[in-house]
Design an enzyme around this catalytic site. Structure first.
Site, PDB file in Angstrom:
ATOM      1  N   SER A  45      -3.532 -17.445  17.666  1.00 32.14           N
ATOM      2  CA  SER A  45      -3.122 -17.762  19.047  1.00 32.14           C
ATOM      3  C   SER A  45      -4.279 -18.382  19.824  1.00 32.14           C
ATOM      4  O   SER A  45      -4.090 -19.329  20.605  1.00 32.14           O
ATOM      5  CB  SER A  45      -2.656 -16.486  19.755  1.00 32.14           C
ATOM      6  OG  SER A  45      -1.499 -15.989  19.122  1.00 32.14           O
ATOM      7  N   GLU A  46      -5.495 -17.870  19.595  1.00 33.57           N
ATOM      8  CA  GLU A  46      -6.656 -18.389  20.336  1.00 33.57           C
ATOM      9  C   GLU A  46      -6.926 -19.844  19.972  1.00 33.57           C
ATOM     10  O   GLU A  46      -7.274 -20.669  20.826  1.00 33.57           O
ATOM     11  CB  GLU A  46      -7.894 -17.527  20.054  1.00 33.57           C
ATOM     12  CG  GLU A  46      -7.827 -16.109  20.606  1.00 33.57           C
ATOM     13  CD  GLU A  46      -6.876 -15.187  19.833  1.00 33.57           C
ATOM     14  OE1 GLU A  46      -6.505 -15.535  18.694  1.00 33.57           O
ATOM     15  OE2 GLU A  46      -6.502 -14.146  20.366  1.00 33.57           O
TER      16      GLU A  46
ATOM     17  N   ALA B 261     -14.366 -20.963   6.218  1.00 32.66           N
ATOM     18  CA  ALA B 261     -13.525 -21.918   6.957  1.00 32.66           C
ATOM     19  C   ALA B 261     -12.112 -21.382   7.089  1.00 32.66           C
ATOM     20  O   ALA B 261     -11.309 -21.496   6.168  1.00 32.66           O
ATOM     21  CB  ALA B 261     -13.499 -23.270   6.238  1.00 32.66           C
TER      22      ALA B 261
ATOM     23  N   GLY C 187      10.913   5.566  20.509  1.00 35.89           N
ATOM     24  CA  GLY C 187      10.139   6.803  20.430  1.00 35.89           C
ATOM     25  C   GLY C 187       9.651   7.107  19.025  1.00 35.89           C
ATOM     26  O   GLY C 187       9.269   6.206  18.267  1.00 35.89           O
ATOM     27  N   GLY C 188       9.711   8.385  18.684  1.00 39.19           N
ATOM     28  CA  GLY C 188       9.217   8.829  17.369  1.00 39.19           C
ATOM     29  C   GLY C 188       9.984   8.203  16.214  1.00 39.19           C
ATOM     30  O   GLY C 188       9.421   7.950  15.145  1.00 39.19           O
TER      31      GLY C 188
ATOM     32  N   GLU D  87      -1.752 -19.817  10.054  1.00 37.91           N
ATOM     33  CA  GLU D  87      -1.480 -21.203  10.488  1.00 37.91           C
ATOM     34  C   GLU D  87      -2.059 -21.475  11.877  1.00 37.91           C
ATOM     35  O   GLU D  87      -1.449 -22.138  12.711  1.00 37.91           O
ATOM     36  CB  GLU D  87       0.038 -21.469  10.503  1.00 37.91           C
ATOM     37  CG  GLU D  87       0.542 -22.090   9.217  1.00 37.91           C
ATOM     38  CD  GLU D  87       0.566 -21.079   8.079  1.00 37.91           C
ATOM     39  OE1 GLU D  87      -0.543 -20.751   7.586  1.00 37.91           O
ATOM     40  OE2 GLU D  87       1.644 -20.652   7.662  1.00 37.91           O
ATOM     41  N   GLY D  88      -3.258 -20.944  12.112  1.00 44.58           N
ATOM     42  CA  GLY D  88      -3.927 -21.097  13.401  1.00 44.58           C
ATOM     43  C   GLY D  88      -3.606 -19.909  14.280  1.00 44.58           C
ATOM     44  O   GLY D  88      -2.444 -19.652  14.604  1.00 44.58           O
TER      45      GLY D  88
HETATM   46  C1  LIG Z   1      -1.399 -12.881   4.818  1.00 47.33           C
HETATM   47  C2  LIG Z   1      -2.104 -14.188   4.958  1.00 47.33           C
HETATM   48  C3  LIG Z   1      -1.623 -15.307   4.309  1.00 47.33           C
HETATM   49  C4  LIG Z   1      -2.307 -16.518   4.371  1.00 47.33           C
HETATM   50  N1  LIG Z   1      -1.875 -17.578   3.623  1.00 47.33           N
HETATM   51  C5  LIG Z   1      -2.654 -18.689   3.552  1.00 47.33           C
HETATM   52  C6  LIG Z   1      -2.339 -19.730   2.621  1.00 47.33           C
HETATM   53  O1  LIG Z   1      -1.345 -19.669   1.905  1.00 47.33           O
HETATM   54  N2  LIG Z   1      -3.170 -20.805   2.561  1.00 47.33           N
HETATM   55  C7  LIG Z   1      -4.279 -20.921   3.339  1.00 47.33           C
HETATM   56  O2  LIG Z   1      -4.981 -21.910   3.219  1.00 47.33           O
HETATM   57  N3  LIG Z   1      -4.601 -19.952   4.237  1.00 47.33           N
HETATM   58  C8  LIG Z   1      -3.823 -18.842   4.346  1.00 47.33           C
HETATM   59  N4  LIG Z   1      -4.148 -17.832   5.230  1.00 47.33           N
HETATM   60  C9  LIG Z   1      -5.308 -18.002   6.092  1.00 47.33           C
HETATM   61  C10 LIG Z   1      -4.983 -18.087   7.598  1.00 47.33           C
HETATM   62  O3  LIG Z   1      -4.472 -19.344   7.917  1.00 47.33           O
HETATM   63  C11 LIG Z   1      -6.272 -17.735   8.352  1.00 47.33           C
HETATM   64  O4  LIG Z   1      -6.430 -16.330   8.217  1.00 47.33           O
HETATM   65  C12 LIG Z   1      -6.234 -18.117   9.807  1.00 47.33           C
HETATM   66  O5  LIG Z   1      -6.258 -19.522   9.959  1.00 47.33           O
HETATM   67  C13 LIG Z   1      -7.424 -17.543  10.581  1.00 47.33           C
HETATM   68  O6  LIG Z   1      -8.630 -17.782   9.905  1.00 47.33           O
HETATM   69  P1  LIG Z   1      -9.619 -16.551   9.610  1.00 47.33           P
HETATM   70  O7  LIG Z   1      -8.801 -15.439   9.084  1.00 47.33           O
HETATM   71  O8  LIG Z   1     -10.747 -17.033   8.797  1.00 47.33           O
HETATM   72  O9  LIG Z   1     -10.133 -16.091  11.033  1.00 47.33           O
HETATM   73  P2  LIG Z   1     -11.484 -16.555  11.749  1.00 47.33           P
HETATM   74  O10 LIG Z   1     -11.640 -18.022  11.676  1.00 47.33           O
HETATM   75  O11 LIG Z   1     -12.604 -15.708  11.251  1.00 47.33           O
HETATM   76  O12 LIG Z   1     -11.159 -16.173  13.247  1.00 47.33           O
HETATM   77  C14 LIG Z   1     -11.110 -14.805  13.633  1.00 47.33           C
HETATM   78  C15 LIG Z   1     -10.468 -14.708  14.968  1.00 47.33           C
HETATM   79  O13 LIG Z   1     -11.323 -15.349  15.910  1.00 47.33           O
HETATM   80  C16 LIG Z   1     -10.561 -15.812  16.987  1.00 47.33           C
HETATM   81  N5  LIG Z   1     -10.907 -17.219  17.248  1.00 47.33           N
HETATM   82  C17 LIG Z   1     -10.990 -18.224  16.376  1.00 47.33           C
HETATM   83  N6  LIG Z   1     -11.333 -19.368  16.982  1.00 47.33           N
HETATM   84  C18 LIG Z   1     -11.476 -19.077  18.281  1.00 47.33           C
HETATM   85  C19 LIG Z   1     -11.819 -19.841  19.456  1.00 47.33           C
HETATM   86  N7  LIG Z   1     -12.070 -21.152  19.398  1.00 47.33           N
HETATM   87  N8  LIG Z   1     -11.873 -19.207  20.630  1.00 47.33           N
HETATM   88  C20 LIG Z   1     -11.620 -17.876  20.716  1.00 47.33           C
HETATM   89  N9  LIG Z   1     -11.281 -17.109  19.653  1.00 47.33           N
HETATM   90  C21 LIG Z   1     -11.217 -17.702  18.477  1.00 47.33           C
HETATM   91  C22 LIG Z   1      -9.102 -15.643  16.616  1.00 47.33           C
HETATM   92  O14 LIG Z   1      -8.585 -14.492  17.235  1.00 47.33           O
HETATM   93  C23 LIG Z   1      -9.136 -15.435  15.143  1.00 47.33           C
HETATM   94  O15 LIG Z   1      -8.005 -14.739  14.717  1.00 47.33           O
HETATM   95  C24 LIG Z   1      -3.469 -16.621   5.189  1.00 47.33           C
HETATM   96  C25 LIG Z   1      -3.931 -15.498   5.881  1.00 47.33           C
HETATM   97  C26 LIG Z   1      -3.284 -14.298   5.764  1.00 47.33           C
HETATM   98  C27 LIG Z   1      -3.855 -13.096   6.478  1.00 47.33           C
END
Ligand SMILES: Cc1cc2nc3c(=O)[nH]c(=O)nc-3n(C[C@H](O)[C@H](O)[C@H](O)COP(=O)(O)OP(=O)(O)OC[C@H]3O[C@@H](n4cnc5c(N)ncnc54)[C@H](O)[C@@H]3O)c2cc1C
Length: 410
Positions: free
Chosen positions: A378-379, A143, A351-352, A375-376
């Site tokens: 772009s997609e 999730a 550049g470099g 935090e969500g």
């Molecule tokens: C450095 C870091 C710090 C974080 N800190 C926290 C934290 O403190 N607490 C916490 O709870 N979470 C944290 N997160 C989690 C972060 O919020 C999630 O990584 C993010 O919400 C995306 O979820 P996912 O990585 O599981 O990507 P996935 O759900 O696997 O999605 C992968 C990609 O699929 C694409 N996608 C998703 N949905 C759609 C759609 N409907 N249509 C088209 N494309 C889509 C997007 O490009 C997305 O990036 C952190 C993540 C990172 C990398």
């Protein structure tokens, strides 16, 4: 406006005039901290890649962390229009520092909004002073974007909750004293519960820090809960409030991501423009070549437009406008995608040099990516915004140029 507050800005700082004198003084102080302490050591923080304690303590001591907390618990309860300005200033030099401030919203907002009075009195002053830390534990292996796929369960047993599940990507996992954990009620999967778990709870395991592309200085970890007991009195809000509490924190944190991306991009343009002045090629400075000027024109024009949108989102939040959430999504989408593009173009212009580790744009480039994901992504925001726009169209009066009732057979 204090003279110092906008020194070094390519186009001054028009939004500052909408802040009161105290707020302007805070921005000026953050700008001073960025110039004298946080900027000069940003490369070292990134290189060491352990939690940026010095920066955190400095920001706490200077009352910057406290801007996220209510006055009655030692904070200053800053308006979002000030918070975004603070984060922008920090993002201009050091993503880790900016993240420490947005992270205060993400990890503590639900405590401010939903903790019992006893817990507020016990935890908020210490969180505000930076004596202790909290983490926001929502994301799970199954999730991320689809947070409704959470599988962590929270079962009630007398005065305790029993928690089972896994969380991943949790910022401050290795430094937090308390974790805001969101899961599903075992008796009703549609009911989301948020509860505070102390780091020393039996059955609670925190992984070592996980390496990542950027945002060095704010490490992440995975969490595991095996029959972890938390007190019912440590629940945030009522049973069923877990998702909404998380969303409220996320709205503020999304504006933080947007401002951080803007600040970094503004810094990147400043750095690239300085290089363009100094670098001579083909008989004149790079800045005198029209192709390079056009690149800068696009960057600064689009950045100013994005800043206006981020500011509007913050104003809507401060005034309690119900559209604040959707504007926060728009602000995050626009500013973070643009931030990535501007940093990429700024690096190209240098550049470099830009590609080398001892030049700041290499770090800016790596840091920019997370703003488009966390935090969500772009997609996800595009999906939310598009769905919302279509929903609004259904309720609007028909456009006056449309003649027919149904457009299907137009
Ligand atoms: C450095 C870091 C710090 C974080 N800190 C926290 C934290 O403190 N607490 C916490 O709870 N979470 C944290 N997160 C989690 C972060 O919020 C999630 O990584 C993010 O919400 C995306 O979820 P996912 O990585 O599981 O990507 P996935 O759900 O696997 O999605 C992968 C990609 O699929 C694409 N996608 C998703 N949905 C759609 C759609 N409907 N249509 C088209 N494309 C889509 C997007 O490009 C997305 O990036 C952190 C993540 C990172 C990398």
């Amino acid at each position: 406006m204090t003279a110092n507050a906008c020194a070094g800005r390519l186009f001054g700082d028009h939004f500052l005039s909408r802040l009161n004198v105290d707020e302007q003084a805070m921005v000026a102080n953050v700008r001073r901290l960025a110039r004298d302490a946080l900027g000069p050591r940003a490369a070292e923080v990134a290189q060491r890649d352990v939690f940026a304690w010095d920066n955190f303590r400095l920001l706490a001591r200077e009352g910057v962390i406290g801007t996220a907390f209510p006055r009655e618990y030692g904070g200053t309860d800053a308006r979002q229009v000030l918070r975004i300005r603070i984060i922008e200033e920090l993002g201009r030099v050091c993503s880790a520092s900016a993240s420490l401030v947005t992270g205060a919203d993400l990890s503590c907002r639900a405590i401010v909004a939903g903790a019992s009075d006893d817990n507020k009195a016990r935890l908020l002053p210490a969180l505000c002073r930076g004596d202790i830390q909290a983490a926001f534990a929502l994301t799970e292996p199954g999730a991320g974007s689809d947070v409704r796929g959470l599988s962590t369960t929270i079962r009630r047993e007398g005065d305790d909750y029993v928690i089972n599940g896994r969380k991943k990507f949790i910022t401050r996992g290795t430094t937090a004293d308390w974790f805001m954990v969101v899961g599903r009620a075992a008796h009703d999967p549609s009911c989301f519960i948020a509860v505070l778990v102390p780091r020393d709870a039996a059955g609670f395991a925190i992984s070592p820090e996980v390496g990542k592309l950027g945002w060095a200085g704010v490490p992440i970890s995975s969490l595991q809960f095996k029959d972890v007991r938390a007190q019912v009195s440590d629940r945030l809000g009522a049973e069923g409030d877990g998702f909404d509490l998380a969303q409220d924190a996320l709205i503020r944190a999304r504006m933080g991501h947007a401002s951080m991306a803007l600040g970094r991009a503004i810094g990147a343009v400043e750095i690239a423009a300085a290089y363009m002045v100094d670098r001579k090629l083909f008989g004149k400075s790079l800045g005198e070549h029209q192709g390079a000027q056009w690149m800068v024109a696009d960057m600064v024009t689009q950045l100013e437009a994005a800043r206006a949108l981020v500011h509007l989102a913050a104003e809507k939040y401060d005034s309690g406008d119900p559209d604040a959430g959707i504007f926060a999504s728009m602000a995050k989408l626009q500013a973070t995608d643009l931030g990535m593009k501007v940093v990429t173009d700024a690096l190209q212009l240098t550049g470099g040099r830009g590609y080398l580790q001892d030049f700041p744009l290499e770090r800016f480039f790596r840091d920019a990516k997370l703003n488009q994901i966390g935090e969500g992504s772009s997609e996800v925001h595009k999906t939310v915004i598009g769905r919302d726009a279509i929903r609004r169209v259904r309720t609007l009066e028909r456009h006056p140029c449309l003649k027919f009732e149904s457009l299907e057979n137009y």
